[in-house]
Design a protein around this motif. Sequence first.
Motif, short mmCIF file in Angstrom:
data_model
loop_
_atom_site.label_atom_id
_atom_site.label_comp_id
_atom_site.label_asym_id
_atom_site.label_seq_id
_atom_site.Cartn_x
_atom_site.Cartn_y
_atom_site.Cartn_z
N PRO A 38 -10.17 5.04 -14.15
CA PRO A 38 -9.81 5.79 -15.50
C PRO A 38 -10.79 5.48 -16.12
CG PRO A 38 -7.83 4.15 -15.25
CD PRO A 38 -8.65 4.22 -13.82
N ASP A 39 -11.30 4.59 -17.05
CA ASP A 39 -11.53 4.34 -17.78
C ASP A 39 -13.18 4.78 -17.75
OD1 ASP A 39 -9.51 4.33 -19.19
OD2 ASP A 39 -9.13 2.32 -18.86
N ASP A 40 -13.63 4.39 -16.46
CA ASP A 40 -15.01 4.39 -16.19
C ASP A 40 -15.61 5.83 -15.88
OD1 ASP A 40 -17.84 3.45 -15.97
OD2 ASP A 40 -16.92 1.89 -14.08
N GLU A 41 -16.58 6.32 -16.96
CA GLU A 41 -17.22 7.32 -16.55
C GLU A 41 -18.27 7.59 -15.96
OE1 GLU A 41 -16.04 10.27 -17.94
OE2 GLU A 41 -13.65 9.02 -19.20
N GLY A 42 -18.54 6.47 -16.12
CA GLY A 42 -20.17 6.46 -14.98
C GLY A 42 -19.94 6.68 -13.18
N MET A 43 -18.48 6.01 -13.22
CA MET A 43 -17.84 6.99 -11.88
C MET A 43 -16.71 8.09 -11.93
SD MET A 43 -17.90 3.59 -9.50
CE MET A 43 -17.44 3.83 -8.87
N ARG A 44 -17.66 9.39 -12.10
CA ARG A 44 -17.29 10.30 -12.04
C ARG A 44 -18.36 11.28 -11.82
NH1 ARG A 44 -13.32 8.03 -13.43
NH2 ARG A 44 -12.24 8.51 -15.43
N VAL A 45 -18.22 12.09 -9.92
CA VAL A 45 -18.89 12.75 -9.86
C VAL A 45 -18.04 14.50 -9.40
CG1 VAL A 45 -18.21 11.99 -7.58
CG2 VAL A 45 -20.31 13.31 -7.61
N SER A 46 -18.45 15.09 -8.73
CA SER A 46 -17.66 16.57 -9.09
C SER A 46 -18.48 16.84 -7.77
CB SER A 46 -18.49 17.71 -9.62
OG SER A 46 -19.77 18.53 -9.19
N PRO A 47 -16.90 18.04 -7.23
CA PRO A 47 -17.25 18.03 -5.71
C PRO A 47 -18.61 18.33 -5.13
CG PRO A 47 -15.26 18.34 -6.29
CD PRO A 47 -16.07 17.96 -7.37
N GLU A 48 -19.26 19.40 -6.07
CA GLU A 48 -20.22 20.53 -5.64
C GLU A 48 -21.45 19.40 -5.39
OE1 GLU A 48 -23.34 22.99 -5.21
OE2 GLU A 48 -21.07 23.32 -4.83
N THR A 49 -21.01 17.95 -6.92
CA THR A 49 -22.35 16.91 -6.31
C THR A 49 -22.17 16.47 -4.56
OG1 THR A 49 -22.55 16.48 -8.50
CG2 THR A 49 -23.26 15.65 -7.68
N ILE A 50 -21.33 16.50 -4.55
CA ILE A 50 -21.97 15.49 -2.83
C ILE A 50 -21.82 16.51 -2.54
CG2 ILE A 50 -19.08 14.52 -1.36
CD1 ILE A 50 -18.28 13.06 -3.32
N TYR A 51 -21.13 17.56 -2.42
CA TYR A 51 -21.92 18.89 -0.86
C TYR A 51 -23.66 18.53 -0.90
CZ TYR A 51 -17.46 20.69 0.25
OH TYR A 51 -15.89 20.76 1.36
N GLN A 52 -24.32 18.79 -2.65
CA GLN A 52 -25.29 18.81 -2.42
C GLN A 52 -26.02 17.71 -2.27
OE1 GLN A 52 -27.40 20.70 -5.77
NE2 GLN A 52 -26.22 22.65 -5.86
N ALA A 53 -25.40 16.35 -2.25
CA ALA A 53 -26.02 14.88 -1.82
C ALA A 53 -25.80 15.47 0.38
CB ALA A 53 -25.53 14.15 -2.23
N ILE A 54 -25.18 15.81 0.37
CA ILE A 54 -24.91 15.94 2.35
C ILE A 54 -26.04 16.91 2.23
CG2 ILE A 54 -23.75 16.12 4.04
CD1 ILE A 54 -21.48 15.58 2.05
N TYR A 55 -26.14 18.01 1.58
CA TYR A 55 -26.62 19.15 2.55
C TYR A 55 -28.61 19.08 1.72
CZ TYR A 55 -21.98 21.41 4.03
OH TYR A 55 -21.32 21.42 4.75
N VAL A 56 -28.23 18.67 0.83
CA VAL A 56 -29.97 18.97 0.99
C VAL A 56 -30.61 17.70 0.39
CG1 VAL A 56 -31.43 19.68 -1.59
CG2 VAL A 56 -29.43 21.02 -1.18
N GLN A 57 -31.33 17.28 0.88
CA GLN A 57 -32.38 16.00 1.74
C GLN A 57 -32.38 15.24 0.34
OE1 GLN A 57 -35.03 16.43 4.38
NE2 GLN A 57 -33.70 15.80 5.81
N ALA A 58 -33.68 15.91 -1.05
CA ALA A 58 -33.83 15.58 -2.38
C ALA A 58 -32.25 14.99 -2.66
CB ALA A 58 -35.04 15.99 -2.49
N ARG A 59 -31.72 15.67 -2.76
CA ARG A 59 -30.59 15.51 -4.41
C ARG A 59 -29.52 14.23 -3.51
NH1 ARG A 59 -28.51 20.95 -6.90
NH2 ARG A 59 -30.71 21.34 -7.57
N GLY A 60 -29.59 13.62 -2.75
CA GLY A 60 -28.03 12.46 -2.42
C GLY A 60 -28.83 11.71 -1.61
N GLY A 61 -30.05 11.67 -0.36
CA GLY A 61 -29.98 10.01 0.20
C GLY A 61 -28.54 10.25 1.66
N LEU A 62 -27.72 11.61 2.08
CA LEU A 62 -26.51 10.93 1.86
C LEU A 62 -26.54 12.00 3.87
CD1 LEU A 62 -23.62 11.19 -0.55
CD2 LEU A 62 -24.34 9.09 0.67
N ARG A 63 -27.88 12.41 3.91
CA ARG A 63 -27.91 12.73 4.95
C ARG A 63 -27.58 12.23 6.52
NH1 ARG A 63 -29.54 17.90 5.90
NH2 ARG A 63 -30.51 18.76 7.60
N ARG A 64 -27.57 11.21 6.86
CA ARG A 64 -27.22 10.04 7.60
C ARG A 64 -25.55 10.13 7.69
NH1 ARG A 64 -28.72 6.39 3.69
NH2 ARG A 64 -27.17 5.50 3.10
#
Length: 380
Positions: free
Chosen positions: A155-181
């Motif tokens: 709750p107090d760590d703003e660095g641990m925040r991410v939107s659903p769209e960012t996760i989707y892009q990390a999965i679907y767009v290779q250069a955006r995230g490296g979560l392809r595997r």
Amino acid sequence: MHERTAQDWDRGVRKIGDARLHTDGRRIDYKTGVTTIAVAAGPCLAAVEAELHARFLTVTERELIADLRRRGDSLRAIGRALGRSASTVKREIDARSVEGVYRPHRAQRAWAASRARPKESMLAQEGRLRGYVAGKLREQWSPEQICQALVMEFPDDEGMRVSPETIYQAIYVQARGGLRREVTVALRTGRTRRKPRRRPEQRTPRFVDEMVMISERPADVEDRAVPGHWEGDLIVGTRNESAIVTLVERSTRYVMLGHLPGGHTAEEVRDVLVVLIQTLPAHLRGSLTWDQGCEMAAHKQFTVATGVPVYFCDPHSPWQRGSNENTNGLLRQYFPKGTDLSAHSPEDLEHVAQKLNGRPRKTLDWKTPAERLRDLLTTT
């Protein structure tokens, strides 16, 4: 040249082999469907000359600012000439001037470059956030579930925040995230690329025969002034195997039920509706309003057989058939949800219809639907 090529040039899109490089740095390979991100060296001509929202200054307005500034006009005078506030002009001059000199085309290029902010995705960087997201994806959590869990656990760590769209892009767009595997186990759909969506006007028509929508229904049907206009629907039994056709007359609330013990295909529903409507006198065969259920795929054949036009409600708008929805609720007293409707005979359905038609209704000044229909039949 092809029209698509000219449109790409207008937008600053360059073709490189089987891929297209967009002005925002996206490189899309149209053979493989893979999207990568490349950081552009500077704004392209299309980005500099792009026509955007009216709140942004155009290159023509910047030229006018420079001309009037050299002439010695005040900020307020320049603002009046542009139709903008003096504070807008001041901010532009202060931000874009170099050594006290405002050059419009240099200012336009600087503005265009400042709009594109290519940066590495938060999930492309090694760290706690990426590890947390990857771990939850392995547990087959959805992106939205992960985002909510981050807020609750940190709750107090703003660095641990991410939107659903960012996760989707990390999965679907290779250069955006490296979560392809992780993609094969990350999402319930198991898709390795995004499914394109279509605007309503581009979607495949619901039926082969074109629907006539409720917006085209005559006004006298809407105000219930003229009898003979019906609303229809199905109530379905357990395992979606049996059904009952329900018809309600809009002005009298008179109910008619059709027997469908073995199924409710478009042909079966059409045949039952034709029999029900043909029991009515001609002046009570005005129209039929239905939802967009697949059981009405043969609506054109029904209209040809009976002469009754069918109007379709908008998607997800049950209130457009309010009388029928209310009647279906009353029928569930006799035909509970989750039961086998094939157990009821046509005689059972007729008995239930008579019960409903014999109940006094407040909306009918405490008369019954049967009395109202009898009055219509005896006075015409």
